[in-house]
Design a protein around this motif. Structure first.
Motif, PDB file in Angstrom:
ATOM      1  N   UNK A   1      -2.713   3.074   7.551  1.00 20.10           N
ATOM      2  CA  UNK A   1      -4.132   3.243   7.866  1.00 20.10           C
ATOM      3  C   UNK A   1      -4.477   4.710   8.045  1.00 20.10           C
ATOM      4  N   UNK A   2      -3.639   5.419   8.773  1.00 18.27           N
ATOM      5  CA  UNK A   2      -3.908   6.847   9.013  1.00 18.27           C
ATOM      6  C   UNK A   2      -3.872   7.645   7.712  1.00 18.27           C
ATOM      7  N   UNK A   3      -2.793   7.487   6.945  1.00 17.02           N
ATOM      8  CA  UNK A   3      -2.626   8.319   5.750  1.00 17.02           C
ATOM      9  C   UNK A   3      -3.620   7.945   4.653  1.00 17.02           C
ATOM     10  N   UNK A   4      -3.839   6.664   4.458  1.00 17.82           N
ATOM     11  CA  UNK A   4      -4.766   6.243   3.401  1.00 17.82           C
ATOM     12  C   UNK A   4      -6.188   6.725   3.684  1.00 17.82           C
ATOM     13  N   UNK A   5      -6.612   6.601   4.950  1.00 15.26           N
ATOM     14  CA  UNK A   5      -7.992   6.935   5.295  1.00 15.26           C
ATOM     15  C   UNK A   5      -8.210   8.439   5.420  1.00 15.26           C
ATOM     16  N   UNK A   6      -7.268   9.122   6.068  1.00 11.49           N
ATOM     17  CA  UNK A   6      -7.475  10.538   6.358  1.00 11.49           C
ATOM     18  C   UNK A   6      -7.176  11.451   5.167  1.00 11.49           C
ATOM     19  N   UNK A   7      -6.248  11.037   4.300  1.00  5.99           N
ATOM     20  CA  UNK A   7      -5.791  11.958   3.259  1.00  5.99           C
ATOM     21  C   UNK A   7      -5.966  11.447   1.829  1.00  5.99           C
ATOM     22  N   UNK A   8      -6.303  10.162   1.654  1.00  6.84           N
ATOM     23  CA  UNK A   8      -6.328   9.628   0.293  1.00  6.84           C
ATOM     24  C   UNK A   8      -7.583   8.825  -0.017  1.00  6.84           C
ATOM     25  N   UNK A   9      -8.642   9.065   0.760  1.00  8.16           N
ATOM     26  CA  UNK A   9      -9.971   8.612   0.377  1.00  8.16           C
ATOM     27  C   UNK A   9     -10.318   7.163   0.623  1.00  8.16           C
ATOM     28  N   UNK A  10      -9.429   6.392   1.242  1.00 11.54           N
ATOM     29  CA  UNK A  10      -9.746   4.972   1.453  1.00 11.54           C
ATOM     30  C   UNK A  10     -10.830   4.841   2.518  1.00 11.54           C
ATOM     31  N   UNK A  11     -11.961   4.185   2.201  1.00  8.31           N
ATOM     32  CA  UNK A  11     -12.975   3.970   3.246  1.00  8.31           C
ATOM     33  C   UNK A  11     -12.371   3.159   4.402  1.00  8.31           C
ATOM     34  N   UNK A  12     -12.709   3.538   5.631  1.00 11.17           N
ATOM     35  CA  UNK A  12     -12.115   2.870   6.788  1.00 11.17           C
ATOM     36  C   UNK A  12     -12.416   1.377   6.799  1.00 11.17           C
ATOM     37  N   UNK A  13     -13.591   0.994   6.276  1.00 13.18           N
ATOM     38  CA  UNK A  13     -13.948  -0.423   6.323  1.00 13.18           C
ATOM     39  C   UNK A  13     -13.376  -1.207   5.142  1.00 13.18           C
ATOM     40  N   UNK A  14     -12.493  -0.579   4.347  1.00 11.01           N
ATOM     41  CA  UNK A  14     -11.815  -1.294   3.267  1.00 11.01           C
ATOM     42  C   UNK A  14     -10.313  -1.439   3.554  1.00 11.01           C
ATOM     43  N   UNK A  15      -9.925  -1.182   4.791  1.00 13.59           N
ATOM     44  CA  UNK A  15      -8.526  -1.381   5.208  1.00 13.59           C
ATOM     45  C   UNK A  15      -8.482  -2.572   6.147  1.00 13.59           C
ATOM     46  N   UNK A  16      -7.761  -3.617   5.739  1.00 13.31           N
ATOM     47  CA  UNK A  16      -7.642  -4.832   6.539  1.00 13.31           C
ATOM     48  C   UNK A  16      -6.173  -5.018   6.879  1.00 13.31           C
ATOM     49  N   UNK A  17      -5.900  -5.358   8.129  1.00 13.51           N
ATOM     50  CA  UNK A  17      -4.503  -5.354   8.555  1.00 13.51           C
ATOM     51  C   UNK A  17      -4.193  -6.477   9.531  1.00 13.51           C
ATOM     52  N   UNK A  18      -2.934  -6.890   9.490  1.00 11.20           N
ATOM     53  CA  UNK A  18      -2.374  -7.795  10.472  1.00 11.20           C
ATOM     54  C   UNK A  18      -1.051  -7.182  10.888  1.00 11.20           C
ATOM     55  N   UNK A  19      -1.032  -6.618  12.097  1.00 12.66           N
ATOM     56  CA  UNK A  19       0.149  -5.932  12.594  1.00 12.66           C
ATOM     57  C   UNK A  19       1.014  -6.934  13.353  1.00 12.66           C
ATOM     58  N   UNK A  20       2.264  -7.104  12.930  1.00 11.16           N
ATOM     59  CA  UNK A  20       3.139  -8.111  13.520  1.00 11.16           C
ATOM     60  C   UNK A  20       3.723  -7.591  14.839  1.00 11.16           C
ATOM     61  N   UNK A  21       2.938  -7.712  15.892  1.00 11.74           N
ATOM     62  CA  UNK A  21       3.406  -7.295  17.207  1.00 11.74           C
ATOM     63  C   UNK A  21       4.224  -8.421  17.838  1.00 11.74           C
ATOM     64  N   UNK A  22       5.049  -8.050  18.813  1.00 12.15           N
ATOM     65  CA  UNK A  22       5.864  -9.026  19.529  1.00 12.15           C
ATOM     66  C   UNK A  22       5.743  -8.760  21.018  1.00 12.15           C
ATOM     67  N   UNK A  23       6.370  -9.608  21.811  1.00 14.47           N
ATOM     68  CA  UNK A  23       6.340  -9.407  23.268  1.00 14.47           C
ATOM     69  C   UNK A  23       6.886  -8.027  23.635  1.00 14.47           C
ATOM     70  N   UNK A  24       7.841  -7.531  22.829  1.00 18.37           N
ATOM     71  CA  UNK A  24       8.432  -6.218  23.111  1.00 18.37           C
ATOM     72  C   UNK A  24       7.412  -5.097  22.977  1.00 18.37           C
ATOM     73  N   UNK A  25       6.389  -5.295  22.164  1.00 16.87           N
ATOM     74  CA  UNK A  25       5.382  -4.244  21.982  1.00 16.87           C
ATOM     75  C   UNK A  25       4.533  -4.033  23.230  1.00 16.87           C
ATOM     76  N   UNK A  26       4.556  -4.991  24.147  1.00 22.73           N
ATOM     77  CA  UNK A  26       3.824  -4.844  25.406  1.00 22.73           C
ATOM     78  C   UNK A  26       4.767  -4.658  26.579  1.00 22.73           C
ATOM     79  N   UNK A  27       6.010  -4.296  26.296  1.00 22.73           N
ATOM     80  CA  UNK A  27       6.982  -4.174  27.381  1.00 22.73           C
ATOM     81  C   UNK A  27       6.620  -3.057  28.353  1.00 22.73           C
ATOM     82  N   UNK A  28       5.948  -2.008  27.858  1.00 23.21           N
ATOM     83  CA  UNK A  28       5.564  -0.875  28.713  1.00 23.21           C
ATOM     84  C   UNK A  28       4.080  -0.598  28.535  1.00 23.21           C
TER      85      UNK A  28
END
Length: 343
Positions: free
Chosen positions: A314-341
């Motif tokens: 998301x960062x590289x495509x939008x900031x450096x390669x012209x992808x409009x922010x509203x054309x990036x759709x994502x599902x980030x596979x978070x787990x319980x460990x991602x909220x450990x801290x």
């Protein structure tokens, strides 16, 4: 006492109860806001508080930075209203048309596809049909009330069982059970459909599908749905993994490339083994996209998998390669460990 929330872009309004997450209130009233994990880990529901005050509850540091907080941004899945609000966040059409339901399901098949990947097939009760959008996910409701989220890898039109792709997380309460104790004909309960990751069919832009690991699952549903709908938009699937064995349905993706017009498949390995005899692409999978498509201004991107991959893309495509922010759709596979801290 309730607070009024106004969406800046459309002017639509909804009400939120004290201590109720703003996202929950919107969804309860049929207003589609973007979301993924619903627990402060992925950042999909991030938006700006234009006026009013919110209380931001615990969340993963990677989902909302201190700089973003300073700029008035919030995670609406774990923010509550303290006053009336105006917020600026992208609305999602189509989600409100799908009824979220809780259903029992029977395990129809358990298929080991790699050392650490199982394809789980779920049989719904007789005469039940789950309506959902290609790319959405379900949540298993465990006996202690905790939940585990998995994308549906089956296209909505398909007959037969629902397919999930489950990676073993050593020490994970649910995946340890799946890999060591679960048996065919076991009964589970789930809630679905959930999430705002699905194919936007109102566009004619070419599509980049970007997966790491079992992030392939919802993209499989999207590809098969697009074929069923006779969509003729060009599609390129980039699937990243460490070694060749981790591309657990490689034959299927290669068959798509042969059979589907305007479809390309680019597998990318980050650490191929000597036994792989790999002559294909190597490195980070999102960098392979950039090498092939340095100008993304005319594309839509659907990214799914490890949070670090999704965030980097998301960062590289939008900031450096012209992808409009509203054309990036994502599902980030978070787990319980991602909220450990949480912060």
């Amino acid at each position: 006492m309730v607070f009024n929330v106004t969406l800046k872009q459309s002017g639509r309004q909804f009400q939120v109860e004290p201590d109720e997450p703003i996202l929950n209130a919107a969804l309860r009233q049929g207003i589609g806001l973007p979301y993924g994990c619903k627990n402060g880990a992925c950042g999909s529901c991030k938006g700006t508080v234009c006026s009013g005050e919110v209380e931001q509850r615990a969340h993963a540091a990677s989902a909302l930075s201190n700089d973003e907080k300073t700029r008035g941004m919030a995670l609406f899945c774990c923010a509550t209203a303290q006053t009336d609000l105006e917020i600026d966040v992208r609305e999602v059409a189509g989600v409100g048309d799908m009824q979220v339901r809780k259903l029992p399901t029977r395990i129809a098949a358990i298929e080991r596809k790699a050392d650490d990947v199982i394809v789980l097939k779920l049989q719904l009760p007789a005469n039940e049909r789950l309506q959902y959008l290609a790319g959405q996910y379900l949540e298993f409701i465990l006996k202690d009330g905790t939940r585990r989220s998995y994308s549906m890898a089956t296209a909505p039109h398909a007959e037969g069982p629902l397919e999930l792709h489950i990676r073993h997380m050593p020490g994970g309460k649910f995946t340890d059970h799946v890999f060591t104790q679960m048996k065919e004909r076991d009964i589970l309960r789930f809630e679905a459909p959930l999430g705002t990751f699905f194919l936007r069919e109102d566009s004619d832009k070419p599509i980049v599908l970007l997966a790491s690991g079992t992030g392939f699952a919802p993209l499989k549903a999207i590809v098969e749905h697009a074929v069923h709908q006779n969509l003729d938009r060009p599609m390129t699937l980039y699937w990243g993994a460490r070694q060749k064995k981790d591309l657990y349905l490689l034959d299927l993706a290669e068959q798509w490339a042969k059979d589907i017009p305007n479809f390309r498949f680019v597998p990318v390995l980050s650490e191929p083994s000597a036994d792989d005899n790999w002559t294909g692409r190597t490195g980070f999978v999102h960098r392979a996209v950039i090498e092939d498509l340095p100008d993304l201004s005319g594309y839509q991107v659907y990214a799914c998998g490890a949070p670090v991959m999704v965030e980097s893309a998301q960062r590289d495509f939008s900031q450096h390669h012209g992808l409009p922010e509203d054309e990036f759709f994502a599902d980030s596979f978070t787990s319980a460990a991602d909220l450990a801290n949480p912060v």
